[in-house]
Design an enzyme around this catalytic site. Structure first.
Site, PDB file in Angstrom:
ATOM      1  N   THR A 153       0.831  -1.196   0.000  1.00 54.67           N
ATOM      2  CA  THR A 153       0.000   0.000   0.000  1.00 54.67           C
ATOM      3  C   THR A 153       0.869   1.250   0.000  1.00 54.67           C
ATOM      4  O   THR A 153       2.017   1.215   0.446  1.00 54.67           O
ATOM      5  CB  THR A 153      -0.958   0.031   1.218  1.00 54.67           C
TER       6      THR A 153
ATOM      7  N   GLY B  69      -2.665   5.975   6.072  1.00 60.23           N
ATOM      8  CA  GLY B  69      -3.553   5.552   7.150  1.00 60.23           C
ATOM      9  C   GLY B  69      -3.549   4.046   7.339  1.00 60.23           C
ATOM     10  O   GLY B  69      -3.431   3.545   8.464  1.00 60.23           O
TER      11      GLY B  69
ATOM     12  N   ASP C 194      -7.252  -5.528   0.795  1.00 57.33           N
ATOM     13  CA  ASP C 194      -8.238  -4.832  -0.028  1.00 57.33           C
ATOM     14  C   ASP C 194      -9.457  -4.681   0.849  1.00 57.33           C
ATOM     15  O   ASP C 194      -9.908  -5.634   1.492  1.00 57.33           O
ATOM     16  CB  ASP C 194      -8.575  -5.562  -1.326  1.00 57.33           C
ATOM     17  N   SER C 195      -9.922  -3.477   0.927  1.00 53.23           N
ATOM     18  CA  SER C 195     -11.029  -3.208   1.821  1.00 53.23           C
ATOM     19  C   SER C 195     -11.868  -2.095   1.234  1.00 53.23           C
ATOM     20  O   SER C 195     -11.432  -1.377   0.337  1.00 53.23           O
ATOM     21  CB  SER C 195     -10.515  -2.822   3.208  1.00 53.23           C
TER      22      SER C 195
ATOM     23  N   TYR D 283     -13.899   6.928   4.083  1.00 51.13           N
ATOM     24  CA  TYR D 283     -15.300   7.282   4.325  1.00 51.13           C
ATOM     25  C   TYR D 283     -15.616   7.423   5.821  1.00 51.13           C
ATOM     26  O   TYR D 283     -16.779   7.573   6.198  1.00 51.13           O
ATOM     27  CB  TYR D 283     -16.208   6.215   3.700  1.00 51.13           C
ATOM     28  N   ASP D 284     -14.597   7.371   6.679  1.00 54.96           N
ATOM     29  CA  ASP D 284     -14.800   7.342   8.129  1.00 54.96           C
ATOM     30  C   ASP D 284     -15.702   8.455   8.681  1.00 54.96           C
ATOM     31  O   ASP D 284     -16.499   8.201   9.588  1.00 54.96           O
ATOM     32  CB  ASP D 284     -13.458   7.368   8.870  1.00 54.96           C
TER      33      ASP D 284
ATOM     34  N   LYS E 237     -10.681   2.603  17.282  1.00 59.09           N
ATOM     35  CA  LYS E 237     -10.966   2.178  15.913  1.00 59.09           C
ATOM     36  C   LYS E 237     -10.413   0.780  15.668  1.00 59.09           C
ATOM     37  O   LYS E 237     -11.099  -0.083  15.120  1.00 59.09           O
ATOM     38  CB  LYS E 237     -10.368   3.173  14.912  1.00 59.09           C
TER      39      LYS E 237
ATOM     40  N   HIS F 180     -12.994  -3.253  10.753  1.00 58.50           N
ATOM     41  CA  HIS F 180     -12.861  -4.388   9.837  1.00 58.50           C
ATOM     42  C   HIS F 180     -11.394  -4.783   9.685  1.00 58.50           C
ATOM     43  O   HIS F 180     -11.050  -5.965   9.706  1.00 58.50           O
ATOM     44  CB  HIS F 180     -13.475  -4.040   8.483  1.00 58.50           C
TER      45      HIS F 180
END
Length: 196
Positions: free
Chosen positions: A8, A12, A70-71, A155-156, A175, A180
């Site tokens: 990545t 974050g 991947d999320s 999108y948090d 968090k 997830h």
């Protein structure tokens, strides 16, 4: 010391993964530690397929054991969109801001101000011998058009984990405990410890 390449460039995500792997006896690298690496073509239909594509691609390219994540977000009112296109919802070169604007636009088009939603994460680790370890995580919540909080990413600010709190309002520790990615990392960590 074993090296693990985290596939990545997302600061974050990298921060969350590095924190989870702090107790591993490994040197953690990311794609930003390499110059001119091409992007993997993420053309899978699921988060797991895309994570596997990335892990295999960068493992083969660098010869280093690779962990790929991947999320993304699945919004019920949008029939599961953005799904595997979460990072590119507003286009290939989209960022968090443009993706969030696009999400709000899509919800407004159908006259929706909130919807059940979930965040999903698939982690795939490919070792230097080609062996694979995987783990998944999910958190259910609600997408609302009113953002709250300055933490997190993606999108948090729009993902409410309760009626009054978004992912962007949680501390990193809070968090990690419910997210997830946190769930998937907790599942994969013991398997990686056994390897090392």
């Amino acid at each position: 010391m074993k090296k693990i390449l985290i596939a990545t460039k997302n600061v974050g995500k990298l921060k969350e993964i590095k924190a989870a792997f702090a107790e591993l006896n490994a040197e953690i690298l990311s794609l930003t530690d390499f110059e001119n690496l091409p992007d993997a073509v993420e053309d899978g239909m699921t988060f797991e397929e895309n994570a596997r594509i990335k892990a295999k691609f960068f493992n083969k390219l660098t010869g280093i054991a690779c962990l790929a994540d991947d999320s993304g977000l699945e919004v019920d009112a949008l029939n599961g969109a953005p799904g595997v296109k979460s990072a590119r919802f507003a286009g290939y070169h989209a960022d968090d801001g443009t993706n969030n604007v696009h999400l709000l636009d899509e919800l407004k088009k159908i006259g929706v101000t909130e919807s059940p939603a979930d965040y999903r994460c698939s982690l795939i680790f490919i070792d230097t011998d080609g062996s694979e370890i995987s783990a998944d995580g999910i958190i259910n919540g609600t997408i609302k058009i009113t953002p709250r909080g300055n933490g997190g990413f993606g999108y948090d600010p729009y993902f409410y984990v309760s009626d009054s709190k978004t992912m962007a309002e949680l501390t990193p520790a809070e968090k990690d405990e419910i997210s997830h990615r946190g769930e998937a990392l907790r599942k994969i960590l013991p398997k990686l410890k056994d390897l090392f």
